[in-house]
Design an enzyme around this catalytic site. Structure first.
Site, short mmCIF file in Angstrom:
data_model
loop_
_atom_site.label_atom_id
_atom_site.label_comp_id
_atom_site.label_asym_id
_atom_site.label_seq_id
_atom_site.Cartn_x
_atom_site.Cartn_y
_atom_site.Cartn_z
N CYS A 171 53.19 42.57 48.57
CA CYS A 171 52.63 41.26 48.92
C CYS A 171 53.72 40.33 49.49
CB CYS A 171 52.00 40.63 47.69
SG CYS A 171 51.19 39.05 48.04
N CYS A 194 55.31 34.64 44.29
CA CYS A 194 54.92 34.26 42.93
C CYS A 194 55.92 34.85 41.93
CB CYS A 194 53.51 34.74 42.63
SG CYS A 194 52.34 34.33 43.96
N CYS A 224 55.10 37.80 39.53
CA CYS A 224 54.27 38.92 39.98
C CYS A 224 55.06 40.16 40.40
CB CYS A 224 53.37 38.49 41.13
SG CYS A 224 52.19 39.78 41.56
N CYS A 280 36.14 43.64 38.47
CA CYS A 280 36.92 42.75 39.33
C CYS A 280 37.94 43.54 40.15
CB CYS A 280 37.63 41.71 38.46
SG CYS A 280 38.64 40.57 39.44
N CYS A 331 33.30 41.00 41.04
CA CYS A 331 34.25 39.90 41.21
C CYS A 331 35.38 40.43 42.09
CB CYS A 331 34.78 39.50 39.84
SG CYS A 331 36.05 38.22 39.91
N CYS A 368 35.93 31.69 39.09
CA CYS A 368 36.79 32.11 37.98
C CYS A 368 38.18 31.60 38.28
CB CYS A 368 36.77 33.63 37.88
SG CYS A 368 37.97 34.30 36.69
N ARG A 371 38.46 33.49 29.06
CA ARG A 371 38.89 34.89 28.99
C ARG A 371 40.30 35.05 28.46
NH1 ARG A 371 35.74 37.06 32.33
NH2 ARG A 371 36.58 36.16 34.21
N1 SAM Z 1 46.91 38.10 45.37
C1 SAM Z 1 45.82 37.38 44.87
C2 SAM Z 1 46.22 36.03 44.33
O1 SAM Z 1 47.37 35.86 43.94
O2 SAM Z 1 45.35 35.15 44.27
C3 SAM Z 1 45.02 38.11 43.82
C4 SAM Z 1 45.75 39.01 42.82
S1 SAM Z 1 46.89 38.18 41.71
C5 SAM Z 1 47.77 39.53 41.01
C6 SAM Z 1 45.80 37.55 40.43
C7 SAM Z 1 46.39 36.79 39.29
O3 SAM Z 1 47.04 37.67 38.39
C8 SAM Z 1 47.45 35.75 39.57
O4 SAM Z 1 46.91 34.55 40.04
C9 SAM Z 1 48.07 35.56 38.20
O5 SAM Z 1 47.39 34.55 37.51
C10 SAM Z 1 47.83 36.91 37.52
N2 SAM Z 1 49.09 37.59 37.25
C11 SAM Z 1 49.85 38.27 38.15
N3 SAM Z 1 50.96 38.75 37.58
C12 SAM Z 1 50.92 38.38 36.26
C13 SAM Z 1 51.79 38.59 35.17
N4 SAM Z 1 52.93 39.24 35.28
N5 SAM Z 1 51.44 38.09 33.97
C14 SAM Z 1 50.27 37.41 33.84
N6 SAM Z 1 49.41 37.18 34.85
C15 SAM Z 1 49.73 37.65 36.05
C1 DTB Z 2 43.48 37.04 35.70
O1 DTB Z 2 43.49 35.84 35.41
N1 DTB Z 2 44.21 37.97 35.13
C2 DTB Z 2 44.00 39.25 35.74
C3 DTB Z 2 42.86 38.96 36.75
N2 DTB Z 2 42.71 37.55 36.64
C4 DTB Z 2 43.03 39.36 38.17
C5 DTB Z 2 45.25 39.81 36.32
C6 DTB Z 2 46.36 39.96 35.31
C7 DTB Z 2 47.47 40.67 35.98
C8 DTB Z 2 48.59 40.98 35.03
C9 DTB Z 2 49.72 41.67 35.73
C10 DTB Z 2 49.37 42.98 36.32
O2 DTB Z 2 48.74 43.85 35.64
O3 DTB Z 2 49.74 43.23 37.46
FE1 SF4 Z 3 50.79 38.34 45.92
FE2 SF4 Z 3 51.13 38.68 43.31
FE3 SF4 Z 3 51.23 36.24 44.35
FE4 SF4 Z 3 48.87 37.55 44.27
S1 SF4 Z 3 50.07 36.87 42.52
S2 SF4 Z 3 49.72 36.39 45.99
S3 SF4 Z 3 49.59 39.65 44.57
S4 SF4 Z 3 52.64 37.92 44.77
#
Ligand code: SAM
Ligand code: DTB
Ligand code: SF4
Length: 343
Positions: free
Chosen positions: A75, A79, A82, A119, A151, A211, A283
């Site tokens: 990506c 973030c 992430c 989802c 979702c 959501c 959730r």
């Molecule tokens: N890329 C899209 C976005 O960022 O909107 C959708 C996928 S993103 C992985 C969805 C959500 O996963 C993020 O907004 C964040 O709240 C959650 N998330 C990602 N990495 C995480 C982590 N290490 N621990 C907890 N939540 C995480």
């Molecule tokens: C949300 O609030 N938590 C989920 C779902 N929406 C998409 C994602 C959590 C991701 C945790 C890190 C991972 O597994 O990559």
């Molecule tokens: Fe990309 Fe992860 Fe940020 Fe979603 S949360 S925009 S997958 S870097």
């Protein structure tokens, strides 16, 4: 003011159904009010949240959702939490968009295991109008036909894209605020808070269920948490679901050394969300792997009524299906029936 005075006394009433519960749903919470709820003595906070929970929901019912990462890693965003951001060196998997049939297989398994919501996540900054998006629209149609609430979480969306997803049968869209506006730029620099709010608005306009929630454990203060809850609770409509994630600190990300959040922080966050957005599904999302049944029970008591099941979230591990089945038995919880046809 005490927490009791803060909570609308007209909230009742299971015994007297003539009272319109929606009339007591407030969208004019002040930051001070939310702060004083959040900072209440924790047992009192839980008790009040549990009370509100019982006025709007069956406390034994928990919605079971399944996640699938349909496009993983690589990506462009930054973030800080992430593992899927291309710029960090993590051991997280990377793959391009999965074939539609593979996704449908996962959806059928999820349904067989008792999930009612499926989802699909993509590590995209935003949706682009290309063949991948057309494939996602096919996935949405297919999963909807399996009989699941579909979702997606695909990044930023235009109103036209939201409309197309709606037409394909999308039930809900996940797009988290993650933290409050003032802390946002510490966590993400490649997009703004307003970008986030605009996508939520586009989703809402397309009549897709919203959501949106956040993450705790990013190094934010209590005021940042309260600020995020304030933004969510004062949107033109409350989100239908509010995920509360505990940071999963992944090696290689800038937040790899963050300390794990305590259960009491989760409880405060969940209980406050439950009280100020009483109808929402709250959730208990990322972070359950490290929590005992007892800790999760406190979260359910505080008003959480949904979880992600399955051994992987998007890329990180989650409790095994069997563990959760056992937890539901021990805590006398039952998976919520599908509301797909009640929308
Ligand atoms: N890329 C899209 C976005 O960022 O909107 C959708 C996928 S993103 C992985 C969805 C959500 O996963 C993020 O907004 C964040 O709240 C959650 N998330 C990602 N990495 C995480 C982590 N290490 N621990 C907890 N939540 C995480
Ligand atoms: C949300 O609030 N938590 C989920 C779902 N929406 C998409 C994602 C959590 C991701 C945790 C890190 C991972 O597994 O990559
Ligand atoms: Fe990309 Fe992860 Fe940020 Fe979603 S949360 S925009 S997958 S870097």
């Amino acid at each position: 003011m005490t927490i009791e005075e803060l909570i609308n006394p007209n909230l009742v009433d299971i015994e007297n159904p003539s009272i319109n519960l929606t009339s007591s749903i407030r969208r004019d919470w002040t930051t001070e009010e939310i702060s004083s709820i959040y900072h209440s003595p924790v047992l009192e906070l839980m008790y009040q949240a549990a009370t509100v929970h019982r006025q709007f929901h069956d406390p034994q019912e928990v919605q079971v959702c399944t996640l699938l990462s349909v496009k993983t890693g690589g990506c462009a965003e930054d973030c800080a939490y992430c593992p899927q951001a291309a710029r960090y060196q993590t051991n997280s998997p990377v793959h391009k968009l999965l074939p539609v049939e593979t996704v449908l297989k996962h959806a059928r398994t999820a349904k067989d295991n008792g999930s009612t919501r499926f989802c699909m996540g993509a590590a995209w900054r935003s949706v682009r109008d290309n063949r991948d998006f057309d494939k996602v629209l096919e996935m949405v149609k297919g999963v909807s036909n399996v009989g699941l609430e579909v979702c997606c979480t695909l990044g930023m969306l235009t109103s036209e894209q939201a409309q197309k997803l709606k037409e394909a049968g999308l039930y809900a869209y996940n797009h988290n605020l993650d933290t409050d506006e003032s802390h946002y730029s510490e966590i993400i620099s490649t997009r703004t808070y307003d970008d986030r709010l605009e996508t939520l608005e586009n989703v809402r306009q397309a009549k897709i269920s919203v959501c949106s929630g956040g993450i705790i454990g990013l190094g934010e203060t209590d005021d940042n948490r309260i600020g995020m809850l304030h933004t969510l609770a004062t949107l033109p409509e409350h989100p239908e679901s509010v995920p509360v994630n505990a940071l999963v600190a992944v090696e290689g990300t800038p937040l790899e050394n963050q300390k794990r959040v305590s259960v009491w922080e989760m409880v405060r966050m969940i209980a406050t969300a439950r009280i100020i957005m009483p109808k929402a599904m709250v959730r208990l999302s990322a972070g359950r792997l490290e929590m005992s049944f007892e800790e999760q029970a406190l979260c359910f008591l505080a008003g959480a009524n949904s979880i992600f099941a399955g051994d992987t979230l998007l890329t990180t591990p989650n409790p095994e299906e069997d563990q959760d089945k056992q937890m539901f038995q021990v805590l006398n919880l039952k998976p919520r029936k599908s509301h797909k046809h009640h929308h």
